[in-house]
Scaffold this active site. Sequence first.
Site, PDB file in Angstrom:
ATOM      1  N   SER A 265       0.815  -1.205   0.000  1.00  9.24           N
ATOM      2  CA  SER A 265       0.000   0.000   0.000  1.00  9.24           C
ATOM      3  C   SER A 265       0.857   1.267   0.000  1.00  9.24           C
ATOM      4  O   SER A 265       1.720   1.403  -0.849  1.00  9.24           O
ATOM      5  CB  SER A 265      -0.950  -0.067   1.194  1.00  9.24           C
ATOM      6  OG  SER A 265      -2.112   0.655   0.922  1.00  9.24           O
ATOM      7  N   HIS A 406      -7.602  -5.708  -0.306  1.00 13.35           N
ATOM      8  CA  HIS A 406      -6.369  -4.964  -0.067  1.00 13.35           C
ATOM      9  C   HIS A 406      -5.691  -5.520   1.182  1.00 13.35           C
ATOM     10  O   HIS A 406      -6.177  -5.309   2.303  1.00 13.35           O
ATOM     11  CB  HIS A 406      -6.791  -3.508   0.145  1.00 13.35           C
ATOM     12  CG  HIS A 406      -5.674  -2.532   0.260  1.00 13.35           C
ATOM     13  ND1 HIS A 406      -4.872  -2.188  -0.817  1.00 13.35           N
ATOM     14  CD2 HIS A 406      -5.220  -1.814   1.322  1.00 13.35           C
ATOM     15  CE1 HIS A 406      -3.991  -1.292  -0.429  1.00 13.35           C
ATOM     16  NE2 HIS A 406      -4.169  -1.048   0.861  1.00 13.35           N
TER      17      HIS A 406
HETATM   18  C1  GCU Z   1      -5.449   4.870   1.577  1.00 12.31           C
HETATM   19  C2  GCU Z   1      -4.819   5.637   0.446  1.00 12.31           C
HETATM   20  C3  GCU Z   1      -3.961   4.723  -0.434  1.00 12.31           C
HETATM   21  C4  GCU Z   1      -2.981   3.929   0.400  1.00 12.31           C
HETATM   22  C5  GCU Z   1      -3.697   3.233   1.528  1.00 12.31           C
HETATM   23  C6  GCU Z   1      -2.755   2.563   2.534  1.00 12.31           C
HETATM   24  O1  GCU Z   1      -6.404   3.982   1.065  1.00 12.31           O
HETATM   25  O2  GCU Z   1      -5.831   6.248  -0.293  1.00 12.31           O
HETATM   26  O3  GCU Z   1      -3.230   5.470  -1.384  1.00 12.31           O
HETATM   27  O4  GCU Z   1      -2.279   3.022  -0.404  1.00 12.31           O
HETATM   28  O5  GCU Z   1      -4.445   4.174   2.286  1.00 12.31           O
HETATM   29  O6  GCU Z   1      -1.580   2.820   2.564  1.00 12.31           O
HETATM   30  O7  GCU Z   1      -3.257   1.818   3.352  1.00 12.31           O
END
Ligand code: GCU
Length: 431
Positions: A265, A406
């Site tokens: 992420s 995710h």
């Molecule tokens: C949010 C953000 C993302 C990121 C994510 C994370 O969803 O919008 O860009 O990758 O957090 O790091 O958990």
Amino acid sequence: MKNLIVAVLLVASVSGYAQRGANYDESKVPEYQLPKVLVSQKGKKIKSTKSWIKKRRPELVALFEENMYGKVPGELKIDSYRIVEQSQNAINNKAIRKQVVLTFRNNGKELDVAMLLYLPKSVEKAPVFLGYNFYGNHTVTNDPEVILTESWVRNNPSFGIINNQITEQSRGVSSNRWAVEKLIDAGYGLATMYYGDVDPDKYGKAGPDFSDGVHPLLYKKDQTCPLPDEWGAISAWAWGLSRAMDYFEEDEDIDQSKVIVMGHSRLGKTSLWAGALDQRFAIVISNDSGCGGAAISRRRFGERLGGMNKYFPHWLCGNCSKYDGNEDALPVDQHELIALIAPRPVYIASAENDKWADPKGEFLSGYYATPVYELFGKQGIASGQMPEVNQPVMTTIGYHIRTGKHDVTEFDWEQYIKFANMHLKGALPGE
Ligand code: GCU
């Protein structure tokens, strides 16, 4: 209690607002033209590895620094390090555990970054996966000997983190995301650090906070926040990964020529930027990195740069806001970030339900980076057609989209180990 409710509401509303209005319809992806990875800013075709290395690569690094991540405004090396704990009997007696504190000093300030290392006893000089964790080193395993962090940590009541302090309850809470024993059994070490030690990930109504973490150590006189072309948090975290690499060069139990940098992420965005800049990383892995990571910005699918710059205004550099709602004006796109890793192996992973991170855009950055790999005589992604779900493809560029959300799963780690075996040990995938 009141603080806790406010914190929960703030986090919920940031992700809720950020995602509202996002496009998830492929037919609404606009026509776009990507910057040509093998054409210089002056319009010259790049036809050799020599002109890639000498001209195009530095040009792209400078464009990403200037417009997206921000440059590190000086040099800062490890001042000293201490091994604060070690054991020969970790992970069911199969691994050595070391806990190391790296200390940085400058501007009369001091910064400590704690690293947790597990190294397989079966290997003399171990290849190592390096990745940041989100809530402290003690969260990646249930090992009771891992030292609890005292640093500021993002609140997460379900992890026992309130008032930005962790508790014993948060030990092992992220262990499902870290296949430590699998890595050790496969002959790999794991090195992990808490990303907030390098720069606390603070955001909220008050805006970005650059008063702590590494930024102040490189401030000029009277400076209180980075200039528009200077490092945001992602750039600072990437800098920290390179300092971990500096430490590995000193540690005789580690094979520094076989370090695989991995991140999930926001930390996947970070591993890509670190791998692009620092060519000592042998392999780079992006797990669900999305916008500002592997996903092509011009597709405007799921998260967009404008939203990210609004809700996480400290991640990218100030200049990046110029492209909010205007991705076509960006002089780079994310396939060029992948290309900066060439000719080293890079793996991009997506998850089917992680539309926010735009799986197709993540795949396409590998596809459009392929000409640079081919220039080096390497194979990349030959077809613009995405592979089926749970059907990884692995050449010098690896890609998979797996079922689920995710996250980082066992399936993800199994592919990363195969990919590392393929490139570092010469075995074929599946062997
Ligand atoms: C949010 C953000 C993302 C990121 C994510 C994370 O969803 O919008 O860009 O990758 O957090 O790091 O958990």
